[in-house]
Design a protein around this motif. Structure first.
Motif, PDB file in Angstrom:
ATOM      1  N   UNK A  13      -6.986  11.254 -16.370  1.00 26.70           N
ATOM      2  CA  UNK A  13      -7.340   9.954 -15.874  1.00 26.70           C
ATOM      3  C   UNK A  13      -7.835   9.115 -17.046  1.00 26.70           C
ATOM      4  N   UNK A  14      -7.348   7.926 -17.095  1.00 27.10           N
ATOM      5  CA  UNK A  14      -7.697   6.990 -18.170  1.00 27.10           C
ATOM      6  C   UNK A  14      -9.051   6.378 -17.890  1.00 27.10           C
ATOM      7  N   UNK A  15      -9.802   6.124 -18.981  1.00 25.27           N
ATOM      8  CA  UNK A  15     -11.118   5.507 -18.875  1.00 25.27           C
ATOM      9  C   UNK A  15     -10.981   4.082 -19.388  1.00 25.27           C
ATOM     10  N   UNK A  16     -11.486   3.122 -18.594  1.00 22.18           N
ATOM     11  CA  UNK A  16     -11.422   1.723 -19.014  1.00 22.18           C
ATOM     12  C   UNK A  16     -12.455   1.476 -20.100  1.00 22.18           C
ATOM     13  N   UNK A  17     -12.320   0.324 -20.742  1.00 23.49           N
ATOM     14  CA  UNK A  17     -13.276  -0.038 -21.797  1.00 23.49           C
ATOM     15  C   UNK A  17     -14.688  -0.140 -21.247  1.00 23.49           C
ATOM     16  N   UNK A  18     -14.821  -0.680 -20.068  1.00 22.95           N
ATOM     17  CA  UNK A  18     -16.143  -0.832 -19.453  1.00 22.95           C
ATOM     18  C   UNK A  18     -16.741   0.543 -19.149  1.00 22.95           C
ATOM     19  N   UNK A  19     -15.931   1.456 -18.598  1.00 23.38           N
ATOM     20  CA  UNK A  19     -16.423   2.810 -18.303  1.00 23.38           C
ATOM     21  C   UNK A  19     -16.813   3.521 -19.606  1.00 23.38           C
TER      22      UNK A  19
END
Length: 168
Positions: free
Chosen positions: A1-7
């Motif tokens: 699962x990809x992590x967003x910049x905010x996460x």
């Protein structure tokens, strides 16, 4: 699962906050100031610290190393270990001093017993010598009971009590 910049930013913030707490010495019960506890305190896996957030893990280890070189010990276990090593060295020194004192006292006791035995043998020899020869004489005290009578020098003037003034 990809992590967003905010996460990713939130995770890095959690890791940095956990890093600051651990380096201040605010450790969870049973925890240490190490990467495992950092991962647990930041709620991330150790694997992610070693892969994705390696720069934060390296920063944590570098800061911990700097504190250790400065003499700041944040891990109570490390503090206890250091204190116990110091106490152990002091106790070993005291034990060595006591062993030395005990050895000196044993040598003194041996010498004292030898001297007492030699003195006892000498006393017995002298007593035997006295009874064997029978030449013991009783010393009578001097007529003045051992005190010498003071004599007045001839040049001394007589005191008024001893001067004979003649008939009156």
């Amino acid at each position: 699962m990809r992590v967003t910049k905010l996460q990713r930013h939130h995770i890095e913030t959690r890791i940095r906050a956990a890093m600051d707490r651990l380096l201040r010495g605010d450790l969870p019960p049973g925890g240490r100031c190490d990467v495992k506890t950092l991962a647990t305190a930041a709620a991330v896996t150790r694997n992610s610290l070693y892969t994705t957030y390696r720069h934060l893990k390296d920063e944590f280890e570098a800061r911990r190393q700097q504190q250790h070189k400065a003499g700041i010990i944040t891990d109570p276990a490390q503090g206890r270990i250091t204190r116990l090593k110091t106490d152990n060295a002091a106790l070993r020194e005291r034990l060595a001093n006591r062993d030395k004192t005990i050895a000196e006292l044993i040598a003194f006791r041996t010498t004292a017993i030898s001297r007492l035995a030699a003195q006892h043998d000498e006393i017995l020899r002298l007593r035997q010598q006295i009874t064997d020869h029978g030449n013991v004489r009783v010393m009578h005290p001097r007529p003045d009971n051992g005190r010498s009578v003071p004599t007045r020098p001839s040049s001394a003037k007589p005191t008024p009590a001893t001067v004979d003034e003649g008939p009156r």
